[in-house]
Write a protein that holds these residues in place. Structure first.
Motif, short mmCIF file in Angstrom:
data_model
loop_
_atom_site.label_atom_id
_atom_site.label_comp_id
_atom_site.label_asym_id
_atom_site.label_seq_id
_atom_site.Cartn_x
_atom_site.Cartn_y
_atom_site.Cartn_z
N GLY A 129 0.82 -1.20 0.00
CA GLY A 129 0.00 0.00 0.00
C GLY A 129 0.86 1.25 0.00
N LEU A 130 0.18 2.37 -0.06
CA LEU A 130 0.86 3.65 0.00
C LEU A 130 0.80 4.21 1.41
CD1 LEU A 130 -0.60 5.29 -3.22
CD2 LEU A 130 1.62 4.18 -2.94
N GLN A 131 1.72 5.09 1.73
CA GLN A 131 1.66 5.77 3.02
C GLN A 131 0.44 6.68 3.03
OE1 GLN A 131 5.31 7.63 4.25
NE2 GLN A 131 6.48 5.76 4.01
N GLU A 132 0.10 7.20 4.19
CA GLU A 132 -1.09 8.03 4.38
C GLU A 132 -1.08 9.24 3.44
OE1 GLU A 132 -3.69 7.37 6.40
OE2 GLU A 132 -2.69 5.46 6.76
N PRO A 133 -2.27 9.73 3.05
CA PRO A 133 -2.35 10.91 2.19
C PRO A 133 -1.62 12.14 2.74
CG PRO A 133 -4.46 9.84 2.27
CD PRO A 133 -3.58 9.15 3.29
N SER A 134 -1.50 12.22 4.06
CA SER A 134 -0.82 13.38 4.65
C SER A 134 0.67 13.42 4.29
CB SER A 134 -0.98 13.37 6.18
OG SER A 134 -0.40 12.19 6.72
N THR A 135 1.23 12.30 3.79
CA THR A 135 2.64 12.27 3.38
C THR A 135 2.83 12.70 1.93
OG1 THR A 135 2.60 9.97 2.60
CG2 THR A 135 3.07 10.33 4.95
N ARG A 149 3.50 9.62 -3.31
CA ARG A 149 3.46 9.04 -1.97
C ARG A 149 4.38 7.84 -1.92
NH1 ARG A 149 -2.22 7.62 0.33
NH2 ARG A 149 -3.15 8.00 -1.69
N PRO A 150 5.13 7.70 -0.84
CA PRO A 150 5.99 6.52 -0.70
C PRO A 150 5.18 5.25 -0.46
CG PRO A 150 6.65 8.28 0.83
CD PRO A 150 5.32 8.65 0.24
N ILE A 151 5.78 4.13 -0.81
CA ILE A 151 5.21 2.82 -0.47
C ILE A 151 5.29 2.64 1.04
CG2 ILE A 151 5.52 0.31 -0.71
CD1 ILE A 151 4.59 1.51 -3.29
N ALA A 152 4.23 2.11 1.63
CA ALA A 152 4.21 1.89 3.07
C ALA A 152 5.14 0.75 3.45
CB ALA A 152 2.78 1.57 3.53
N ALA A 153 5.82 0.91 4.56
CA ALA A 153 6.66 -0.16 5.09
C ALA A 153 5.77 -1.11 5.87
CB ALA A 153 7.75 0.42 5.99
N TRP A 154 5.91 -2.39 5.61
CA TRP A 154 5.08 -3.38 6.28
C TRP A 154 5.91 -4.13 7.31
CZ3 TRP A 154 0.08 -3.01 5.43
CH2 TRP A 154 -0.35 -2.40 4.27
N ALA A 155 5.31 -4.34 8.45
CA ALA A 155 5.98 -5.13 9.50
C ALA A 155 5.95 -6.61 9.08
CB ALA A 155 5.26 -4.95 10.83
N SER A 156 7.04 -7.29 9.33
CA SER A 156 7.07 -8.71 8.94
C SER A 156 6.69 -9.61 10.09
CB SER A 156 8.45 -9.09 8.43
OG SER A 156 9.48 -8.51 9.17
N LEU A 187 10.39 13.33 -7.08
CA LEU A 187 9.83 14.61 -7.49
C LEU A 187 10.36 15.03 -8.86
CD1 LEU A 187 9.91 16.47 -4.07
CD2 LEU A 187 7.91 15.50 -5.24
N LEU A 188 11.59 14.72 -9.15
CA LEU A 188 12.15 15.00 -10.47
C LEU A 188 11.39 14.23 -11.55
CD1 LEU A 188 14.40 16.27 -12.25
CD2 LEU A 188 15.73 14.22 -11.79
N TRP A 189 11.15 12.95 -11.31
CA TRP A 189 10.39 12.14 -12.26
C TRP A 189 8.95 12.62 -12.38
CZ3 TRP A 189 11.82 9.21 -16.07
CH2 TRP A 189 13.09 8.68 -16.06
N ALA A 190 8.35 13.04 -11.27
CA ALA A 190 6.97 13.55 -11.31
C ALA A 190 6.90 14.81 -12.16
CB ALA A 190 6.47 13.83 -9.91
N GLN A 226 -11.11 8.78 -5.97
CA GLN A 226 -10.23 9.47 -6.90
C GLN A 226 -10.13 8.64 -8.17
OE1 GLN A 226 -6.44 10.36 -5.17
NE2 GLN A 226 -7.31 11.55 -3.52
N VAL A 227 -10.11 9.31 -9.30
CA VAL A 227 -9.96 8.63 -10.57
C VAL A 227 -8.55 8.91 -11.07
CG1 VAL A 227 -10.78 8.50 -12.95
CG2 VAL A 227 -12.40 8.91 -11.09
N GLY A 228 -7.88 7.89 -11.52
CA GLY A 228 -6.54 8.10 -12.04
C GLY A 228 -5.82 6.79 -12.20
N GLY A 229 -4.54 6.87 -12.31
CA GLY A 229 -3.73 5.68 -12.46
C GLY A 229 -2.62 5.69 -11.43
N VAL A 230 -1.88 4.62 -11.43
CA VAL A 230 -0.77 4.48 -10.50
C VAL A 230 0.47 4.13 -11.31
CG1 VAL A 230 0.17 3.15 -8.59
CG2 VAL A 230 -2.26 3.70 -8.64
N THR A 231 1.55 4.82 -11.01
CA THR A 231 2.84 4.51 -11.59
C THR A 231 3.79 4.24 -10.44
OG1 THR A 231 2.43 5.96 -13.47
CG2 THR A 231 4.71 5.36 -13.04
N VAL A 232 4.45 3.11 -10.46
CA VAL A 232 5.40 2.76 -9.42
C VAL A 232 6.80 2.82 -10.01
CG1 VAL A 232 6.16 0.98 -7.80
CG2 VAL A 232 3.72 1.27 -8.27
N ILE A 233 7.64 3.64 -9.40
CA ILE A 233 9.03 3.72 -9.84
C ILE A 233 9.94 3.54 -8.63
CG2 ILE A 233 8.56 5.19 -11.84
CD1 ILE A 233 9.57 7.57 -10.19
N GLU A 234 11.09 2.96 -8.86
CA GLU A 234 12.06 2.78 -7.78
C GLU A 234 13.12 3.87 -7.92
OE1 GLU A 234 15.21 -0.49 -6.03
OE2 GLU A 234 13.71 -1.12 -7.48
#
Length: 73
Positions: free
Chosen positions: A3-9, A66-73, A49-52, A33-41
């Motif tokens: 998932g993504l981090q919270e919208p506040s980020t 928004r950053p990818i959320a870190a998940w606890a293992s 921000l440069l890529w955006a 929200q209507v739109g798409g998702v692009t994931v880049i590393e």
């Protein structure tokens, strides 16, 4: 998958007059929200921000970062 981090980020990138304009916080405060998702590393937020900014030249809509959320293992 993940998932993504919270919208506040979020940082929003728009293009105005050929320049990238950054705004803190989510683009829209709505339930849907209507739109798409692009994931880049990238190594950090500055690179994202440069890529955006590059992507914003191709689409008229604001780009929300928004950053990818870190998940606890």
């Amino acid at each position: 998958g993940g998932g993504l981090q919270e919208p506040s980020t979020a940082t929003v990138v728009t293009r105005r007059g050929g320049e990238s304009v950054l705004t803190d916080g989510p683009f829209a405060e709505t339930k849907e929200q209507v739109g798409g998702v692009t994931v880049i590393e990238v190594p950090d937020l500055d690179a994202a921000l440069l890529w955006a900014g590059r992507m914003a030249t191709a689409v008229p809509s604001p780009i929300e970062i928004r950053p990818i959320a870190a998940w606890a293992s």
